[in-house]
Motif scaffolding. Structure first.
Motif, PDB file in Angstrom:
ATOM      1  N   VAL A 192       0.666  -1.182   0.038  1.00 51.72           N
ATOM      2  CA  VAL A 192      -0.037  -0.029  -0.078  1.00 51.72           C
ATOM      3  C   VAL A 192       0.934   0.993  -0.052  1.00 51.72           C
ATOM      4  CG1 VAL A 192      -1.823   1.269   1.224  1.00 51.72           C
ATOM      5  CG2 VAL A 192      -1.957  -1.081   0.966  1.00 51.72           C
ATOM      6  N   LEU A 193       1.790   1.323   0.957  1.00 55.06           N
ATOM      7  CA  LEU A 193       2.745   2.546   0.914  1.00 55.06           C
ATOM      8  C   LEU A 193       3.964   2.758   0.240  1.00 55.06           C
ATOM      9  CD1 LEU A 193       2.551   2.971   4.895  1.00 55.06           C
ATOM     10  CD2 LEU A 193       0.962   3.606   3.305  1.00 55.06           C
ATOM     11  N   GLU A 194       4.550   1.605  -0.370  1.00 52.60           N
ATOM     12  CA  GLU A 194       5.497   1.699  -1.422  1.00 52.60           C
ATOM     13  C   GLU A 194       4.936   1.551  -2.567  1.00 52.60           C
ATOM     14  OE1 GLU A 194       8.697  -0.618  -0.118  1.00 52.60           O
ATOM     15  OE2 GLU A 194      10.006  -0.620  -1.888  1.00 52.60           O
ATOM     16  N   ILE A 195       4.447   0.135  -2.939  1.00 52.93           N
ATOM     17  CA  ILE A 195       4.069   0.017  -4.336  1.00 52.93           C
ATOM     18  C   ILE A 195       3.000   0.953  -5.018  1.00 52.93           C
ATOM     19  CG2 ILE A 195       2.988  -1.665  -5.879  1.00 52.93           C
ATOM     20  CD1 ILE A 195       4.611  -3.711  -4.474  1.00 52.93           C
ATOM     21  N   GLY A 196       1.820   1.047  -4.075  1.00 55.87           N
ATOM     22  CA  GLY A 196       0.917   1.926  -4.028  1.00 55.87           C
ATOM     23  C   GLY A 196       1.062   3.387  -3.917  1.00 55.87           C
ATOM     24  N   GLY A 197       2.209   3.744  -3.248  1.00 57.17           N
ATOM     25  CA  GLY A 197       2.547   5.099  -3.233  1.00 57.17           C
ATOM     26  C   GLY A 197       1.751   5.736  -2.025  1.00 57.17           C
ATOM     27  N   GLY A 198       1.429   4.984  -1.189  1.00 50.43           N
ATOM     28  CA  GLY A 198       0.788   6.024  -0.282  1.00 50.43           C
ATOM     29  C   GLY A 198      -0.729   6.433  -0.613  1.00 50.43           C
ATOM     30  N   ILE A 199      -1.521   6.934   0.475  1.00 54.12           N
ATOM     31  CA  ILE A 199      -2.776   7.385   0.243  1.00 54.12           C
ATOM     32  C   ILE A 199      -3.083   8.732  -0.492  1.00 54.12           C
ATOM     33  CG2 ILE A 199      -5.121   7.918   1.352  1.00 54.12           C
ATOM     34  CD1 ILE A 199      -4.086   4.793   1.439  1.00 54.12           C
ATOM     35  N   ARG A 200      -3.903   8.860  -1.331  1.00 59.24           N
ATOM     36  CA  ARG A 200      -4.223  10.023  -2.042  1.00 59.24           C
ATOM     37  C   ARG A 200      -4.909  11.165  -1.192  1.00 59.24           C
ATOM     38  NH1 ARG A 200      -7.066   6.836  -5.514  1.00 59.24           N
ATOM     39  NH2 ARG A 200      -8.940   8.037  -4.954  1.00 59.24           N
ATOM     40  N   GLY A 201      -4.520  12.430  -1.267  1.00 55.50           N
ATOM     41  CA  GLY A 201      -5.249  13.339  -0.336  1.00 55.50           C
ATOM     42  C   GLY A 201      -4.606  13.463   0.997  1.00 55.50           C
ATOM     43  N   LYS A 202      -5.827  14.245   1.822  1.00 55.52           N
ATOM     44  CA  LYS A 202      -5.045  14.311   3.149  1.00 55.52           C
ATOM     45  C   LYS A 202      -5.569  13.335   4.169  1.00 55.52           C
ATOM     46  CE  LYS A 202      -4.928  19.365   2.379  1.00 55.52           C
ATOM     47  NZ  LYS A 202      -5.631  20.635   2.738  1.00 55.52           N
ATOM     48  N   ARG A 203      -6.287  12.608   3.923  1.00 58.49           N
ATOM     49  CA  ARG A 203      -6.824  11.518   4.681  1.00 58.49           C
ATOM     50  C   ARG A 203      -6.001  10.339   5.058  1.00 58.49           C
ATOM     51  NH1 ARG A 203     -12.668  11.723   1.876  1.00 58.49           N
ATOM     52  NH2 ARG A 203     -13.451  13.324   2.980  1.00 58.49           N
ATOM     53  N   ALA A 204      -6.112   9.741   6.262  1.00 54.04           N
ATOM     54  CA  ALA A 204      -5.360   8.764   6.395  1.00 54.04           C
ATOM     55  C   ALA A 204      -5.741   7.426   6.141  1.00 54.04           C
ATOM     56  CB  ALA A 204      -4.908   8.817   7.920  1.00 54.04           C
ATOM     57  N   LEU A 205      -4.805   6.434   6.057  1.00 58.15           N
ATOM     58  CA  LEU A 205      -5.417   5.278   5.645  1.00 58.15           C
ATOM     59  C   LEU A 205      -6.100   4.415   6.680  1.00 58.15           C
ATOM     60  CD1 LEU A 205      -5.116   2.562   3.812  1.00 58.15           C
ATOM     61  CD2 LEU A 205      -2.895   1.858   5.090  1.00 58.15           C
ATOM     62  N   LYS A 206      -6.996   3.784   6.397  1.00 61.97           N
ATOM     63  CA  LYS A 206      -7.901   3.592   7.432  1.00 61.97           C
ATOM     64  C   LYS A 206      -8.060   1.885   7.685  1.00 61.97           C
ATOM     65  CE  LYS A 206     -12.820   4.230   9.631  1.00 61.97           C
ATOM     66  NZ  LYS A 206     -14.025   4.657   9.093  1.00 61.97           N
ATOM     67  N   ALA A 207      -8.031   1.373   6.379  1.00 64.02           N
ATOM     68  CA  ALA A 207      -8.150  -0.246   6.347  1.00 64.02           C
ATOM     69  C   ALA A 207      -7.463  -0.489   4.930  1.00 64.02           C
ATOM     70  CB  ALA A 207      -9.371  -0.726   6.612  1.00 64.02           C
ATOM     71  N   VAL A 208      -7.510  -1.962   4.826  1.00 69.45           N
ATOM     72  CA  VAL A 208      -7.278  -2.357   3.526  1.00 69.45           C
ATOM     73  C   VAL A 208      -8.097  -3.719   3.480  1.00 69.45           C
ATOM     74  CG1 VAL A 208      -5.365  -3.741   1.964  1.00 69.45           C
ATOM     75  CG2 VAL A 208      -4.536  -1.920   3.764  1.00 69.45           C
ATOM     76  N   GLN A 209      -8.968  -3.648   2.328  1.00 70.49           N
ATOM     77  CA  GLN A 209      -9.686  -4.899   2.031  1.00 70.49           C
ATOM     78  C   GLN A 209      -8.861  -5.831   1.038  1.00 70.49           C
ATOM     79  OE1 GLN A 209     -11.820  -6.189  -0.353  1.00 70.49           O
ATOM     80  NE2 GLN A 209     -13.352  -7.157   0.742  1.00 70.49           N
ATOM     81  N   THR A 210      -8.884  -7.176   1.371  1.00 66.71           N
ATOM     82  CA  THR A 210      -8.357  -7.935   0.531  1.00 66.71           C
ATOM     83  C   THR A 210      -9.588  -9.123   0.283  1.00 66.71           C
ATOM     84  OG1 THR A 210      -7.586  -9.570   2.011  1.00 66.71           O
ATOM     85  CG2 THR A 210      -6.063  -7.752   1.530  1.00 66.71           C
TER      86      THR A 210
END
Length: 649
Positions: free
Chosen positions: A418-436
Motif C-alpha cells: 500500500v505505502l510503497e508500491i501503491g505510493g501511499g494514500i491520495r489526499g489528506k486523509r489517513a489510511l484506515k483499512a485494507v480490504q483483500t
C-alpha cells in the motif's frame, strides 16, 4: 502451408521470427490496448501514431500490446528506440504522441519530462534469457529506470511476464519470450508422474483464492478412474475491482493454454474448456484467436510435439453470475444447467464435468505452470515463503496513489503493497483499512500493515487471499456502509439454492441497512454475529460460507463505528446520509466559497474570506461541500448536534 511446431528447433525458428517483430531494427511504437488502455483512449492514440508515422515518413512500426500494468496511467505507450532503451510514456494523448514522434523525427532529444521510465533490459522469464537494449541515447539517459520506481521496484512478474510486451495476437512473439518451452519439456522428456512431482515440488497453490496445492489436485485426477478426463480454466472473474484474469487473457493467452496443455498430459485429459464471462469480449476474442493459432501450429490437436498426446480446448462463455466462480457451479454451467453448486465430496478431480475427473484451475494458476516446467520447481520456489511459494497478482485499487496490476512474491507485507508500491494514500486523509479478497474478503485495519500477504496470515486475521483484489480504504469511508455494500453484492449474487445463504445474507443485509439508516438497536450486533456463524458453517458453497467475512472483520476491528451508529445515531465518517448532519468548523473555514459554488440547494451562506455556515433545514446531505473543501472544515455530526442547532426539538 503453416509449419507445424514439433521440436525444439521448430520453436527456435518460430521464435526468431517473433524476435524480428518484438525487437525490430527500427523505431517501434507499442500501444497498450487491453481493456484498461482502450477505455482510457488507446485507440485514438494508436490512430494518431499511425497518421504521424505516415505523414513524417518515419521508418517505424506501430504495434499493439496488452496491459502494461500501471493502469492508472493509461493510455501507456512504449517507444522502442533502434539505438536506445525502451521508454514508457504515461497518460498519452493523440496530441502528445504526435509531439513525441515529431521530436524524434527532428533528431532532437526526446522530452524526458514526459516519460514515466526507461527499460535497459527485459528478462524472458519462461526461458531465463535476457534482452538488453542499446545504451541510452537521444537524451533517454535522463529518464529514470523502471526498476527504480516504487511501483515496480518490489514486483516480480512471472504470471504477467509477457503482458505489455508481446502482441497477444502473434504466437511467434510469445515463442520469442519462451512460450511452450515448458510444455515441450513435459511432453517429450517427462512422464506424467514426473510432471506432477515437479508441480508439487514447486509449491504452486491455486491462485483462484482457496490456495489448494495444485500438484495434489492434479495427482488426484491422475489417479481417478475414467476413460475421459477434462481440464478447465476458471476465468469467471466476478469480484468488483478485480481485473487480473481478464488482463492475462487479453495480453498473453498462450501462457494459459500452455498451462492447460501441461495439465492435460499430466492427468490424461484430451479435452479442455476455458470458461470466460461474456462481460470480457476482448478476452474471448483474444483467446479464441490464440486457440486457432495453436491448432494451426500443432500446439493443440493430435500428436502434440510428435508425442502420442492430443488436447483440444473450447471456449464457453458465462452469463456473468458470480456463483459460477465456484467450481461445481461452473461445471453445471458448462453442462448447460443452471449455475448452482452441489455438495462436495465428490470433488471435481474425482467426479467433475459430466461425472468425469476434472481439474479446474484459475487463470493465474495456469499461467504459472509453463515457467515451472521450463525452469524447474526450485527456480519457482525461490520466491515467496516456505508455505506460500512463488508470486501472485493483485489488482491494487482504492485510495492509493498508484493503482494497477501488481505481481509480487508472496510474503510481502501490506505496508509494502500500500505505502510503497501503491505510493501511499491520495489526499489528506489517513489510511484506515485494507480490504483483500474481494466481496468475500475482510477489512484489515491500518494497525495490521505489517501483516505478510499469504494464505494463512490473511485468513488468521479475518480476511482472505481471494482472487486477488486489494482495496486501500481511507478515513472517509464508513466501515458499516462498506460492509453493507459487500454483503449487498453477495446477497444479490446468491443463487438461492441453500437456505442459509439465501435467507441469511438477506437478513444480515436488512440489519445493516437499518443500522445505516439510524434505526439499529443494540441487539443487532449479536444477531449479526450469530447469523454470520450460521452462514459460514451451513452454506452449501464458498459464496455463502465467505459472504459474512466483510461484516465479521468490520465488527472485529471497527466495532465502535457500529456502536456509534446504533447508540449515538452518528456516522463518524459522514457517509450514511440518514445520520449525517454537516457543519462547518468556523476556526478552519477560510471563506474560499467553493462549498457555496457546489451546493445544489443553496444551503451554504457566507461572505468570501469569512466563515461560512450550513442551513440544516435546506441541506440534503449530499456531501458535495465536504468533497471540495480544501481545509477539511466541513465535518459531520450526529443527530444530537442537529437537535442542539435546532434548539433541542
Amino acid at each position: 502451408m503453416t509449419e507445424l511446431l514439433r521440436t525444439q528447433a521448430d520453436l527456435d525458428r518460430a521464435a526468431a521470427l517473433g524476435r524480428e517483430t518484438l525487437y525490430p531494427a527500427r523505431l517501434k511504437v507499442l500501444v497498450g490496448s487491453a481493456s484498461c488502455g482502450l477505455a482510457a483512449g488507446a485507440q485514438a492514440v494508436e490512430e494518431a501514431a499511425l497518421e504521424t508515422v505516415t505523414r513524417l515518413g518515419l521508418d517505424a512500426v506501430v504495434a499493439r500490446t496488452g496491459c502494461i500494468g500501471f493502469c492508472q496511467r493509461e493510455p501507456l505507450v512504449d517507444l522502442l528506440l533502434p539505438d536506445g532503451p525502451r521508454i514508457t510514456y504515461a497518460n498519452v494523448t493523440a496530441k502528445s504522441i504526435r509531439n513525441l514522434l515529431e521530436s524524434y523525427a527532428a533528431g532532437g532529444a526526446l522530452p524526458a519530462g514526459a516519460a514515466l521510465c526507461r527499460w535497459q533490459r527485459e528478462e524472458h522469464v519462461a526461458d531465463g534469457t535476457l534482452h538488453v537494449y542499446p545504451a541510452a541515447a537521444n537524451g533517454a539517459g535522463q529518464i529514470p529506470e523502471g526498476a527504480t520506481l516504487p511501483f515496480y521496484r518490489r514486483q516480480r512478474r512471472v504470471i504477467l511476464r509477457n503482458c505489455g510486451s508481446i502482441d497477444p495476437m502473434r504466437l511467434e512473439e510469445g515463442l520469442a519470450r519462451g512460450a511452450y518451452r515448458g510444455a515441450l519439456r513435459a511432453l517429450t522428456q517427462m512422464t506424467p508422474e514426473e510432471v506432477i512431482a515437479e508441480i508439487r515440488e514447486s509449491g504452486l497453490r491455486g491462485r483462484g483464492g482457496a490456495g489448494f496445492p495444485t500438484g495434489r489436485k492434479w495427482e488426484t485426477a491422475r489417479r481417478a478412474q475414467g476413460d475421459v478426463k477434462y481440464v478447465v480454466c476458471n476465468a469467471d472473474e466476478g469480484d468488483p475491482g478485480a481485473f487480473m484474469d481478464r488482463s492475462v487473457l487479453e495480453s498473453d493467452p498462450h501462457a494459459v493454454l500452455e498451462g492447460m496443455l501441461v495439465a492435460s498430459y499430466a492427468i490424461g485429459a484430451r479435452e479442455g474448456y476455458l470458461y470466460i464471462r461474456s462481460e470480457y469480449p476482448l478476452a474471448v476474442s483474444t483467446v479464441t484467436h490464440a486457440i486457432r493459432e495453436a491448432e494451426a501450429r500443432g500446439l493443440l490437436g493430435d500428436g502434440i510435439f510428435g508425442s502420442g498426446h492430443g488436447f483440444r480446448v473450447r471456449v464457453r462463455r458465462g452469463a456473468g453470475a458470480f456463483v459460477c466462480g465456484e467450481e461445481t457451479a461452473l461445471i453445471a454451467s458448462i453442462e448447460g444447467r443452471s449455475g448452482e453448486p452441489r455438495p462436495r465430496p465428490p470433488f471435481p478431480a474425482e467426479s467433475g464435468l459430466w461425472g468425469k475427473p476434472t481439474v479446474i484451475n484459475n487463470v493465474k494458476t495456469w499461467a504459472s505452470v509453463g515457467p515451472i516446467l521450463s525452469r524447474g520447481a526450485a527456480w519457482y520456489a525461490a520466491d515467496g515463503t516456505d508455505r506460500n511459494r512463488g508470486t501472485t497478482v493483485f489488482a491494487l485499487v482504492g485510495a492509493v496513489k498508484n493503482t494497477g496490476l501488481v505481481e509480487i512474491p508472496l510474503g510481502l507485507t501490506l505496508r509494502e503493497m500500500v505505502l510503497e508500491i501503491g505510493g501511499g494514500i491520495r489526499g489528506k486523509r489517513a489510511l484506515k483499512a485494507v480490504q483483500t479478497g474481494g466481496p468475500s474478503g475482510g477489512c484489515l485495519p491500518a494497525s495490521l500493515l505489517d501483516l505478510p500477504i499469504d494464505y494463512e496470515r490473511l485468513s488468521e486475521a479475518g480476511s482472505m487471499m481471494g482472487s486477488g483484489g486489494m482495496i486501500a480504504i481511507d478515513a472517509g469511508t464508513c466501515m458499516v456502509d462498506l460492509a453493507r455494500f459487500f454483503l449487498a453484492f453477495t446477497a444479490d449474487e446468491s443463487c438461492g439454492k441453500c437456505t442459509p445463504c439465501r435467507e441469511g445474507t438477506g437478513h444480515m443485509l436488512r440489519i445493516l441497512s437499518r443500522i445505516c439508516e439510524g434505526a439499529g438497536v443494540p441487539e443487532d450486533l449479536a444477531v449479526l454475529e450469530r447469523l454470520a456463524r450460521t452462514l459460514k458453517s451451513a452454506s452449501l458453497c464458498g459464496l455463502g460460507g465467505t459472504a459474512p467475512n466483510p461484516v465479521l472483520s468490520a465488527l472485529r476491528y471497527f466495532r465502535e463505528e457500529f456502536e456509534e451508529h446504533i447508540h449515538r445515531k452518528r456516522c463518524p465518517a459522514g457517509v450514511c446520509r440518514a445520520l449525517v448532519r454537516f457543519r462547518i468548523d468556523e476556526a478552519l473555514c477560510t471563506g474560499c466559497g467553493r462549498c457555496i459554488e457546489v451546493c445544489p440547494v443553496g444551503a451554504i451562506r457566507g461572505e468570501l474570506k469569512s466563515a461560512h455556515a450550513i442551513d440544516l433545514a435546506l441541506c440534503t446531505r449530499c456531501g458535495a461541500c465536504r468533497a471540495v473543501c480544501p481545509v477539511d472544515a466541513v465535518e459531520s455530526a450526529g443527530r444530537d448536534h442537529e437537535k442542539a442547532v435546532r434548539g433541542g426539538t
